[in-house]
Enzyme design. Structure first.
Site, PDB file in Angstrom:
ATOM      1  N   SER A   1       0.842  -1.203   0.000  1.00  0.00           N
ATOM      2  CA  SER A   1       0.000   0.000   0.000  1.00  0.00           C
ATOM      3  C   SER A   1       0.866   1.238   0.000  1.00  0.00           C
ATOM      4  O   SER A   1       1.694   1.432   0.897  1.00  0.00           O
ATOM      5  CB  SER A   1      -0.884   0.025   1.244  1.00  0.00           C
TER       6      SER A   1
ATOM      7  N   HIS B   1      -1.296  -1.243  -4.245  1.00  0.00           N
ATOM      8  CA  HIS B   1      -2.544  -0.937  -3.536  1.00  0.00           C
ATOM      9  C   HIS B   1      -2.606   0.567  -3.262  1.00  0.00           C
ATOM     10  O   HIS B   1      -1.693   1.146  -2.665  1.00  0.00           O
ATOM     11  CB  HIS B   1      -2.571  -1.725  -2.221  1.00  0.00           C
TER      12      HIS B   1
ATOM     13  N   ASP C   1      -4.812   3.483  -1.490  1.00  0.00           N
ATOM     14  CA  ASP C   1      -5.850   3.759  -0.495  1.00  0.00           C
ATOM     15  C   ASP C   1      -6.398   5.160  -0.690  1.00  0.00           C
ATOM     16  O   ASP C   1      -5.703   6.149  -0.461  1.00  0.00           O
ATOM     17  CB  ASP C   1      -5.265   3.624   0.915  1.00  0.00           C
TER      18      ASP C   1
ATOM     19  N   MET D   1      -9.077   7.921   0.450  1.00  0.00           N
ATOM     20  CA  MET D   1      -9.912   8.284   1.609  1.00  0.00           C
ATOM     21  C   MET D   1     -10.462   9.693   1.423  1.00  0.00           C
ATOM     22  O   MET D   1      -9.752  10.578   0.935  1.00  0.00           O
ATOM     23  CB  MET D   1      -9.083   8.231   2.891  1.00  0.00           C
TER      24      MET D   1
ATOM     25  N   HIS E   1      -8.493   0.933  -3.580  1.00  0.00           N
ATOM     26  CA  HIS E   1      -9.393   0.682  -2.442  1.00  0.00           C
ATOM     27  C   HIS E   1     -10.063   2.007  -2.082  1.00  0.00           C
ATOM     28  O   HIS E   1      -9.425   2.904  -1.532  1.00  0.00           O
ATOM     29  CB  HIS E   1      -8.533   0.129  -1.297  1.00  0.00           C
TER      30      HIS E   1
ATOM     31  N   MET F   1     -12.181   4.234   0.024  1.00  0.00           N
ATOM     32  CA  MET F   1     -12.801   4.460   1.337  1.00  0.00           C
ATOM     33  C   MET F   1     -13.506   5.803   1.265  1.00  0.00           C
ATOM     34  O   MET F   1     -13.075   6.799   1.869  1.00  0.00           O
ATOM     35  CB  MET F   1     -11.717   4.426   2.423  1.00  0.00           C
TER      36      MET F   1
ATOM     37  N   MET G   1     -11.149  -6.250   5.799  1.00  0.00           N
ATOM     38  CA  MET G   1     -10.302  -5.376   6.609  1.00  0.00           C
ATOM     39  C   MET G   1      -9.962  -6.066   7.926  1.00  0.00           C
ATOM     40  O   MET G   1     -10.837  -6.592   8.620  1.00  0.00           O
ATOM     41  CB  MET G   1     -11.017  -4.053   6.921  1.00  0.00           C
TER      42      MET G   1
ATOM     43  N   GLY H   1      -8.705   3.597   7.570  1.00  0.00           N
ATOM     44  CA  GLY H   1      -8.416   5.003   7.829  1.00  0.00           C
ATOM     45  C   GLY H   1      -6.937   5.299   8.005  1.00  0.00           C
ATOM     46  O   GLY H   1      -6.474   6.355   7.594  1.00  0.00           O
TER      47      GLY H   1
ATOM     48  N   GLY I   1      -2.712   3.600   8.332  1.00  0.00           N
ATOM     49  CA  GLY I   1      -1.746   2.510   8.332  1.00  0.00           C
ATOM     50  C   GLY I   1      -1.194   2.297   9.727  1.00  0.00           C
ATOM     51  O   GLY I   1      -1.435   3.102  10.639  1.00  0.00           O
TER      52      GLY I   1
ATOM     53  N   ASP J   1      -6.405  -6.775   4.465  1.00  0.00           N
ATOM     54  CA  ASP J   1      -5.775  -5.446   4.526  1.00  0.00           C
ATOM     55  C   ASP J   1      -5.773  -4.937   5.953  1.00  0.00           C
ATOM     56  O   ASP J   1      -6.837  -4.755   6.562  1.00  0.00           O
ATOM     57  CB  ASP J   1      -6.585  -4.499   3.619  1.00  0.00           C
ATOM     58  N   GLY J   2      -4.570  -4.685   6.469  1.00  0.00           N
ATOM     59  CA  GLY J   2      -4.436  -4.043   7.772  1.00  0.00           C
ATOM     60  C   GLY J   2      -3.617  -4.864   8.750  1.00  0.00           C
ATOM     61  O   GLY J   2      -4.027  -5.955   9.132  1.00  0.00           O
TER      62      GLY J   2
ATOM     63  N   GLY K   1       1.195  -2.268   4.157  1.00  0.00           N
ATOM     64  CA  GLY K   1       1.674  -0.895   4.069  1.00  0.00           C
ATOM     65  C   GLY K   1       2.959  -0.734   4.843  1.00  0.00           C
ATOM     66  O   GLY K   1       4.058  -0.839   4.302  1.00  0.00           O
TER      67      GLY K   1
HETATM   68  C1  DX5 Z   1      -6.119   1.252   5.969  1.00  0.00           C
HETATM   69  C2  DX5 Z   1      -5.672   0.919   4.569  1.00  0.00           C
HETATM   70  C3  DX5 Z   1      -4.561  -0.049   4.486  1.00  0.00           C
HETATM   71  C4  DX5 Z   1      -3.291   0.387   5.167  1.00  0.00           C
HETATM   72  C5  DX5 Z   1      -2.545  -0.819   5.584  1.00  0.00           C
HETATM   73  O1  DX5 Z   1      -7.295   1.974   5.910  1.00  0.00           O
HETATM   74  O2  DX5 Z   1      -6.746   0.369   3.833  1.00  0.00           O
HETATM   75  O3  DX5 Z   1      -4.310  -0.417   3.133  1.00  0.00           O
HETATM   76  O4  DX5 Z   1      -2.487   1.181   4.350  1.00  0.00           O
HETATM   77  O5  DX5 Z   1      -1.446  -0.398   6.308  1.00  0.00           O
HETATM   78  P1  DX5 Z   1      -0.709  -1.365   7.312  1.00  0.00           P
HETATM   79  O6  DX5 Z   1      -0.190  -2.535   6.515  1.00  0.00           O
HETATM   80  O7  DX5 Z   1       0.366  -0.502   7.866  1.00  0.00           O
HETATM   81  O8  DX5 Z   1      -1.708  -1.806   8.345  1.00  0.00           O
HETATM   82 ZN    ZN Z   2      -6.370  -0.520   1.751  1.00  0.00          ZN
END
Ligand code: DX5
Ligand code: ZN
Length: 227
Positions: free
Chosen positions: A7, A32, A34, A36, A65, A67, A138, A143, A145, A176-177, A198
């Site tokens: 990510s 990936h 993200d 938001m 992705h 959000m 998730m 929201g 990382g 993811d997460g 990420g």
């Molecule tokens: C969170 C994102 C993730 C995030 C993952 O809302 O959708 O993609 O970047 O980050 P890590 O791997 O650090 O949890």
């Molecule tokens: Zn994501």
């Protein structure tokens, strides 16, 4: 093998081209992105211009992705910008609009999927299972990382994999997460085929080694050595 989707949320945004090229050089499978909107989640990140700018930088599929509230408003713009996969949260709009969003992505010849927040039950995915190319589960609240992995999402992954094996076996299951080398094995054992990472990927000195460790995990339905 399991696949990895680093990510860019944890990339160095001042050197985004370098970091995105690095994902392919290190053997990554997807990029990936993200997105938001500050409403669906309490954070703002990147949008359509960044997807467009990254398109010529990598041959890897861009896994976008969303959000954002009512993502149907923007799915076509993300596809036109170069997204290969567009995933939308089932919590972000009505069932009718979510179905229409998936169909709009398909009408433009790209892959579409849904995302489930941690509090959203497996049953919420049911109306979309046959239309999805990817389902994202998730394992943190979306929201930010760098959050802690929620191991209690593993039964949800297993249940989705079982449903997909019955109704849509080609659909990819993504998680993811909080995914790192400690938590990746249980995700894959629970049915995940694509792992978003990420902070765990970007904080590594040897990112290629991290990718190889993920690839070494035997994902369901994925022959070793290729996808
Ligand atoms: C969170 C994102 C993730 C995030 C993952 O809302 O959708 O993609 O970047 O980050 P890590 O791997 O650090 O949890
Ligand atoms: Zn994501």
């Amino acid at each position: 093998m399991a696949m990895i989707a680093p990510s860019i949320l944890s990339a160095d945004f001042a050197n985004l081209e370098r970091d995105v090229r690095g994902i392919a050089q290190n053997g990554g499978d997807f990029v990936h992105v993200d997105v938001m909107d500050g409403l669906f989640v309490p954070n703002l990140t990147v949008g359509i211009p960044v997807v467009k700018a990254l398109r010529p930088v990598t041959a890897l599929p861009l896994d976008v992705h969303l959000m954002i509230q009512r993502p149907i408003r923007y799915v076509e713009a993300f596809v036109q910008a170069g997204a290969d996969y567009v995933t939308v949260h089932v919590e972000a709009d009505t069932q009718e609009n979510t179905l229409a969003a998936l169909e709009r992505v398909h009408a433009l010849g790209r892959r579409a999927g849904i995302v489930l927040k941690p509090g959203t039950p497996v049953e919420a995915a049911e109306p979309y299972l046959r239309l999805c190319d990817m389902i994202l589960v998730m394992t943190v609240e979306p929201g930010f990382g760098g959050q802690r992995f929620m191991a209690d999402m593993m039964p949800k992954l297993r249940a989705l994999r079982a449903r997909l094996d019955t109704v849509n076996p080609g659909c990819l299951l993504e998680v993811d997460g909080g995914v790192d080398t400690q938590t990746a094995p249980v995700c894959v054992a629970s049915g995940a085929q694509v792992l978003v990472t990420g902070s765990a990927y970007f904080r590594r000195e040897d990112r290629g080694e991290f990718v190889r460790a993920i690839h070494a995990l035997a994902a369901p339905g994925m022959a070793d050595g290729g996808f």
